[in-house]
Design an enzyme around this catalytic site. Structure first.
Site, short mmCIF file in Angstrom:
data_model
loop_
_atom_site.label_atom_id
_atom_site.label_comp_id
_atom_site.label_asym_id
_atom_site.label_seq_id
_atom_site.Cartn_x
_atom_site.Cartn_y
_atom_site.Cartn_z
N VAL A 46 0.83 -1.20 0.00
CA VAL A 46 0.00 0.00 0.00
C VAL A 46 0.88 1.26 0.00
CG1 VAL A 46 -1.77 1.30 1.27
CG2 VAL A 46 -1.90 -1.20 1.14
N CYS A 47 1.99 1.21 0.71
CA CYS A 47 2.86 2.39 0.88
C CYS A 47 3.27 3.04 -0.44
CB CYS A 47 4.10 2.03 1.69
SG CYS A 47 3.71 1.42 3.35
N PRO A 48 3.75 2.27 -1.44
CA PRO A 48 4.16 2.95 -2.67
C PRO A 48 3.01 3.64 -3.39
CG PRO A 48 4.36 0.56 -2.92
CD PRO A 48 4.05 0.84 -1.48
#
Length: 187
Positions: A46-48
């Site tokens: 999810v972070c990118p």
């Protein structure tokens, strides 16, 4: 704990920005609007998507005098490797801070101790180093950079025009409200 109005404590952490290793400190936040954008880790899922979406609006944030700081517990070297390895992450221009000592995660209450990672926490800080807005969400829930930009603009408006407030979904140019007895029961 309620973080609204809390002053950012002094800090100095390693960072990676523009192909260089550097440091970022609380002094870098003074006198301007800042967003500390905590995320669990580099090379994740999810972070990118969140960091790429923030990058897509980075110029707009800069246009309103706001600097973005991505923060995770990964090292500045891992940040570099991530930006080097990922096409979508290679576009990120704002600093990525390394909080290996958990200084920032502890200060902002987002450390997941048993994992040594940050929760998804977003903190908007005014030029006086006070937190004016924050959001912390579960690890699997991505944030919305457009909504964050809208909220920063609303926070800046309220800071400038203290007698006016921004209603739900307010955008610059929309009507604001001036709280007072004449509005009671009229909304």
């Amino acid at each position: 704990m309620n973080y609204i109005g809390k002053k950012v404590e002094e800090f100095k952490v390693p960072a990676y920005k523009d192909g260089a290793l550097t440091t970022v400190s609380s002094d870098d936040l003074k006198g301007k609007w800042s967003v500390l954008f905590f995320y669990p880790g580099d090379f994740t899922f999810v972070c990118p998507t969140e960091l790429e979406e923030l990058q897509g609006l980075y110029e707009e944030f800069k246009d309103i005098g706001t600097e973005i700081y991505g923060v995770s517990t990964d090292s500045e070297f891992v940040h570099k490797a991530w930006l080097d390895a990922s096409e979508q992450m290679s576009k990120v221009e704002y600093p990525l801070l390394s909080d290996r000592s958990f200084t920032l995660c502890n200060q902002f209450g987002v450390l997941i101790e048993e994992e040594g990672q940050a929760r998804r926490g977003t903190f908007v800080i005014n030029p006086d180093l006070e937190i004016v807005l924050y959001e912390v969400s579960a690890d699997g829930i991505g944030r919305n950079a457009k909504e964050l930009l809208r909220k920063v603009k609303a926070a800046q408006y309220v800071a400038k025009y203290g007698d006016q407030v921004c209603p739900a979904s307010w955008e610059p140019g929309d009507d604001t409200l001036t709280p007072g007895i004449d509005l009671v029961g009229k909304l």
